[in-house]
Design a protein around this motif. Structure first.
Motif, mmCIF file in Angstrom:
data_model
loop_
_atom_site.group_PDB
_atom_site.id
_atom_site.type_symbol
_atom_site.label_atom_id
_atom_site.label_comp_id
_atom_site.label_asym_id
_atom_site.label_seq_id
_atom_site.Cartn_x
_atom_site.Cartn_y
_atom_site.Cartn_z
ATOM 1 N N ILE A 192 36.734 24.301 36.978
ATOM 2 C CA ILE A 192 37.547 24.952 38.004
ATOM 3 C C ILE A 192 38.913 25.370 37.473
ATOM 4 O O ILE A 192 39.461 26.405 37.885
ATOM 5 C CB ILE A 192 37.701 24.050 39.264
ATOM 6 C CG1 ILE A 192 38.467 24.797 40.376
ATOM 7 C CG2 ILE A 192 38.352 22.740 38.912
ATOM 8 C CD1 ILE A 192 37.850 26.087 40.823
ATOM 9 N N ASP A 193 39.460 24.612 36.537
ATOM 10 C CA ASP A 193 40.774 24.969 35.986
ATOM 11 C C ASP A 193 40.719 26.280 35.200
ATOM 12 O O ASP A 193 41.715 26.987 35.095
ATOM 13 C CB ASP A 193 41.298 23.841 35.079
ATOM 14 C CG ASP A 193 41.675 22.596 35.878
ATOM 15 O OD1 ASP A 193 42.109 22.768 37.037
ATOM 16 O OD2 ASP A 193 41.517 21.481 35.361
ATOM 17 N N VAL A 194 39.562 26.576 34.643
ATOM 18 C CA VAL A 194 39.367 27.852 33.944
ATOM 19 C C VAL A 194 38.977 28.943 34.943
ATOM 20 O O VAL A 194 39.491 30.058 34.909
ATOM 21 C CB VAL A 194 38.273 27.715 32.854
ATOM 22 C CG1 VAL A 194 38.001 29.072 32.208
ATOM 23 C CG2 VAL A 194 38.703 26.703 31.795
ATOM 24 N N MET A 195 38.066 28.611 35.863
ATOM 25 C CA MET A 195 37.566 29.592 36.821
ATOM 26 C C MET A 195 38.685 30.165 37.697
ATOM 27 O O MET A 195 38.681 31.353 38.023
ATOM 28 C CB MET A 195 36.476 28.975 37.722
ATOM 29 C CG MET A 195 35.298 28.356 37.003
ATOM 30 S SD MET A 195 34.532 29.411 35.746
ATOM 31 C CE MET A 195 34.037 30.815 36.729
ATOM 32 N N LYS A 196 39.636 29.325 38.067
ATOM 33 C CA LYS A 196 40.696 29.795 38.959
ATOM 34 C C LYS A 196 41.594 30.824 38.270
ATOM 35 O O LYS A 196 42.232 31.648 38.949
ATOM 36 C CB LYS A 196 41.528 28.616 39.469
ATOM 37 C CG LYS A 196 42.425 27.966 38.425
ATOM 38 C CD LYS A 196 43.191 26.782 39.013
ATOM 39 C CE LYS A 196 44.133 26.168 37.986
ATOM 40 N NZ LYS A 196 44.867 25.004 38.522
ATOM 41 N N GLN A 197 41.625 30.800 36.937
ATOM 42 C CA GLN A 197 42.438 31.773 36.208
ATOM 43 C C GLN A 197 41.890 33.189 36.347
ATOM 44 O O GLN A 197 42.603 34.164 36.125
ATOM 45 C CB GLN A 197 42.521 31.375 34.721
ATOM 46 C CG GLN A 197 43.289 30.084 34.488
ATOM 47 C CD GLN A 197 43.215 29.634 33.028
ATOM 48 O OE1 GLN A 197 42.460 30.188 32.230
ATOM 49 N NE2 GLN A 197 44.000 28.631 32.686
ATOM 50 N N VAL A 198 40.606 33.296 36.705
ATOM 51 C CA VAL A 198 39.988 34.597 36.969
ATOM 52 C C VAL A 198 39.951 34.880 38.472
ATOM 53 O O VAL A 198 40.254 35.990 38.922
ATOM 54 C CB VAL A 198 38.558 34.656 36.399
ATOM 55 C CG1 VAL A 198 37.850 35.926 36.845
ATOM 56 C CG2 VAL A 198 38.579 34.577 34.883
ATOM 57 N N ALA A 199 39.587 33.863 39.251
ATOM 58 C CA ALA A 199 39.410 34.041 40.695
ATOM 59 C C ALA A 199 40.696 34.458 41.390
ATOM 60 O O ALA A 199 40.681 35.339 42.265
ATOM 61 C CB ALA A 199 38.869 32.749 41.313
ATOM 62 N N VAL A 200 41.816 33.843 41.007
ATOM 63 C CA VAL A 200 43.094 34.141 41.667
ATOM 64 C C VAL A 200 43.550 35.580 41.422
ATOM 65 O O VAL A 200 43.844 36.312 42.377
ATOM 66 C CB VAL A 200 44.182 33.117 41.253
ATOM 67 C CG1 VAL A 200 45.566 33.559 41.734
ATOM 68 C CG2 VAL A 200 43.842 31.744 41.827
ATOM 69 N N PRO A 201 43.622 36.046 40.170
ATOM 70 C CA PRO A 201 44.061 37.433 39.964
ATOM 71 C C PRO A 201 43.136 38.473 40.595
ATOM 72 O O PRO A 201 43.614 39.503 41.084
ATOM 73 C CB PRO A 201 44.112 37.587 38.444
ATOM 74 C CG PRO A 201 43.412 36.429 37.876
ATOM 75 C CD PRO A 201 43.491 35.340 38.880
ATOM 76 N N LEU A 202 41.829 38.218 40.616
ATOM 77 C CA LEU A 202 40.914 39.185 41.232
ATOM 78 C C LEU A 202 41.175 39.307 42.730
ATOM 79 O O LEU A 202 41.166 40.401 43.289
ATOM 80 C CB LEU A 202 39.460 38.792 40.972
ATOM 81 C CG LEU A 202 38.932 39.176 39.589
ATOM 82 C CD1 LEU A 202 37.641 38.449 39.285
ATOM 83 C CD2 LEU A 202 38.723 40.677 39.484
ATOM 84 N N GLU A 203 41.432 38.174 43.391
ATOM 85 C CA GLU A 203 41.744 38.237 44.822
ATOM 86 C C GLU A 203 43.105 38.887 45.052
ATOM 87 O O GLU A 203 43.290 39.627 46.027
ATOM 88 C CB GLU A 203 41.705 36.828 45.434
ATOM 89 C CG GLU A 203 41.901 36.794 46.941
ATOM 90 C CD GLU A 203 40.762 37.442 47.732
ATOM 91 O OE1 GLU A 203 40.904 37.583 48.961
ATOM 92 O OE2 GLU A 203 39.722 37.798 47.128
ATOM 93 N N LEU A 204 44.057 38.644 44.164
ATOM 94 C CA LEU A 204 45.369 39.282 44.282
ATOM 95 C C LEU A 204 45.267 40.802 44.143
ATOM 96 O O LEU A 204 45.924 41.548 44.877
ATOM 97 C CB LEU A 204 46.327 38.718 43.223
ATOM 98 C CG LEU A 204 46.782 37.272 43.421
ATOM 99 C CD1 LEU A 204 47.581 36.803 42.207
ATOM 100 C CD2 LEU A 204 47.614 37.115 44.693
ATOM 101 N N ILE A 205 44.438 41.262 43.216
ATOM 102 C CA ILE A 205 44.228 42.706 43.049
ATOM 103 C C ILE A 205 43.643 43.294 44.332
ATOM 104 O O ILE A 205 44.072 44.359 44.799
ATOM 105 C CB ILE A 205 43.300 42.980 41.847
ATOM 106 C CG1 ILE A 205 44.020 42.630 40.546
ATOM 107 C CG2 ILE A 205 42.861 44.451 41.829
ATOM 108 C CD1 ILE A 205 43.104 42.584 39.336
ATOM 109 N N HIS A 206 42.675 42.590 44.907
ATOM 110 C CA HIS A 206 42.077 43.040 46.169
ATOM 111 C C HIS A 206 43.135 43.099 47.272
ATOM 112 O O HIS A 206 43.214 44.083 48.020
ATOM 113 C CB HIS A 206 40.945 42.088 46.560
ATOM 114 C CG HIS A 206 40.392 42.332 47.919
ATOM 115 N ND1 HIS A 206 39.805 43.529 48.280
ATOM 116 C CD2 HIS A 206 40.338 41.532 49.034
ATOM 117 C CE1 HIS A 206 39.405 43.465 49.544
ATOM 118 N NE2 HIS A 206 39.722 42.271 50.012
ATOM 119 N N MET A 207 43.965 42.067 47.375
ATOM 120 C CA MET A 207 45.018 42.035 48.401
ATOM 121 C C MET A 207 45.988 43.197 48.227
ATOM 122 O O MET A 207 46.388 43.852 49.199
ATOM 123 C CB MET A 207 45.771 40.701 48.320
ATOM 124 C CG MET A 207 44.992 39.505 48.852
ATOM 125 S SD MET A 207 45.838 37.937 48.480
ATOM 126 C CE MET A 207 47.435 38.213 49.267
#
Length: 324
Positions: free
Chosen positions: A66-81
Motif C-alpha cells: 500500500i505504501d507503494v500503491m498510494k504513490q500512484v493512486a493519489v496523483p491519478l485521483e488528483l489529476i481527475h479532480m
C-alpha cells in the motif's frame, strides 16, 4: 444508494482507501486559506474513487504494498479532480454531485487556479516513484486528457459530428485515465508486461463503457439522482451518444437543431430529455456500452483467477448496469 452499492463491491479495500483519502487531504493542504478551502470543497464533495480502486486492484496481481500503491493512486485521483474543476469552468456548471461547484462557490479565477494547484500536487506526488516508465505513461495520459478537453470544445454544438469523433473524445476524456490507473497499478507492483497490458486494455474498455453509461444517465436519471439538471450535456453543447443515436429520427433532429445554443426554459429542457429518454436511442447507446463491457470482461478472463479479478469483474458489471 448506487454509490453505496458500488463501495460494497470493494469493501475489502476500505482500510487502504482510508489511507488514500488522508493522503488526498494532505495533498490539497495549502498555506493559502482560499486554495485550501476550494480544494477541500471539491474533495469532500465525494466521488466513486474508481481510479484509486483500480490502481489497488491491479496491484493485487503483483507484489502489493500500500505504501507503494498510494504513490500512484493519489496523483491519478488528483489529476481527475483537477480536470473536474476545469470542466466546470468550461461548461459553466453550477452544480456537481448535488453541491455547488468551485466556480459557483467562488469564481472562475479561483476554480482555474485551484485546478492548477491540484494538478501541480499530483506531479509533486508522482516524483516519489523512481520508475521512468511510470512517468512516461502518466505524462502521455495527461497530454491526451488535455487534447480531449480541447476536442470537446471544438466539437461543441456540432450536431452533425460522426460517431468516431464522439468515441475519440470520450477515450481521452475518461477511458485513458482509467486505463492508466490499471496499467500503472500493475507496473508499480512489479507484474509482468503481459499482465499489465491486459489490465490496461480492461481499463480502457471499462472506461468507455463507464462514460457511455454516464451519457445515457444524463437523460434517463432524475435531477436529484444526478445531482444536477438532467440534460446538462445537451444544454452545454456536448453532443453525446444518445443524441447521436436519436438524431436519426428527422422529427427529433429538427427539435434538437432548433434548441441548440438556446437558453432553454426548464420546461423545454424536460421536454427534450423526455424525447430522448423515450426514443430507441437509449437502447442503442446501451448496446454499445455492453459491447465495451464484454471486451473488458474478456481481458480479465486472460488473468489469473483471484479475489481482485472477481472484484474487478463485479465492478465492471455494476458500471454497465448502474441506474445513476
Amino acid at each position: 444508494m448506487e454509490k453505496m452499492k458500488l463501495k460494497l463491491l470493494y469493501s475489502d479495500l476500505r482500510p487502504e482507501l482510508e489511507i488514500i483519502e488522508k493522503e488526498l487531504e494532505q495533498a490539497v493542504d495549502s498555506s493559502s486559506h482560499l486554495l485550501n478551502d476550494a480544494s477541500l470543497h471539491l474533495l469532500q464533495a465525494g466521488g466513486k474513487r474508481i481510479r484509486p480502486v483500480f490502481v489497488l486492484l491491479a496491484g493485487k496481481f503483483g507484489n502489493y504494498n500500500i505504501d507503494v500503491m498510494k504513490q500512484v493512486a493519489v496523483p491519478l485521483e488528483l489529476i481527475h479532480m483537477a480536470s473536474l474543476v476545469h470542466d466546470d469552468v468550461i461548461d459553466d456548471s453550477e452544480i456537481r454531485r448535488g453541491q455547488p461547484t468551485v466556480k459557483a462557490q467562488w469564481n472562475n479565477n479561483v476554480a482555474m487556479y485551484t485546478g492548477d494547484f491540484i494538478l501541480a500536487r499530483a506531479l509533486e506526488h508522482i516524483t516519489e516513484i523512481d520508475m521512468p516508465s511510470i512517468h512516461h505513461i502518466l505524462s502521455k495520459t495527461m497530454i491526451e486528457v488535455c487534447r480531449g478537453e480541447i476536442i470537446q470544445i471544438e466539437d461543441k454544438y456540432k450536431l452533425d459530428q460522426n460517431l468516431r469523433s464522439y468515441l475519440r473524445r470520450i477515450k481521452r476524456k475518461t477511458a485513458l485515465l482509467i486505463s492508466s490507473s490499471c496499467e500503472l497499478g500493475a507496473l508499480v507492483s512489479g507484474t509482468d508486461e503481459k499482465t499489465a497490458a491486459h489490465l490496461r486494455r480492461f481499463g480502457y474498455f471499462i472506461g468507455m463503457s463507464f462514460q457511455i453509461i454516464d451519457d445515457i444517465l444524463d437523460f434517463t436519471a432524475s435531477d436529484e439522482e444526478l445531482g444536477k439538471p438532467a440534460g446538462s450535456d445537451f444544454m452545454n453543447g456536448n453532443i453525446t451518444l444518445p443524441v447521436l443515436c436519436a438524431r436519426k429520427d428527422p422529427a427529433i433532429y429538427a427539435v434538437l437543431k432548433a434548441n441548440l445554443k438556446q437558453d432553454l426554459s426548464d420546461d423545454a429542457r424536460v421536454e427534450i430529455v423526455e424525447m430522448i429518454r423515450n426514443s430507441p436511442a437509449v437502447g442503442e447507446a446501451k448496446m454499445m456500452s455492453e459491447r465495451y463491457l464484454h471486451k473488458a470482461l474478456k481481458e480479465l478472463s486472460y488473468l489469473p483467477k483471484s479475489a481482485a479479478n472477481r472484484t474487478m469483474r463485479n465492478i465492471a458489471f455494476f458500471i454497465g448496469k448502474r441506474k445513476f
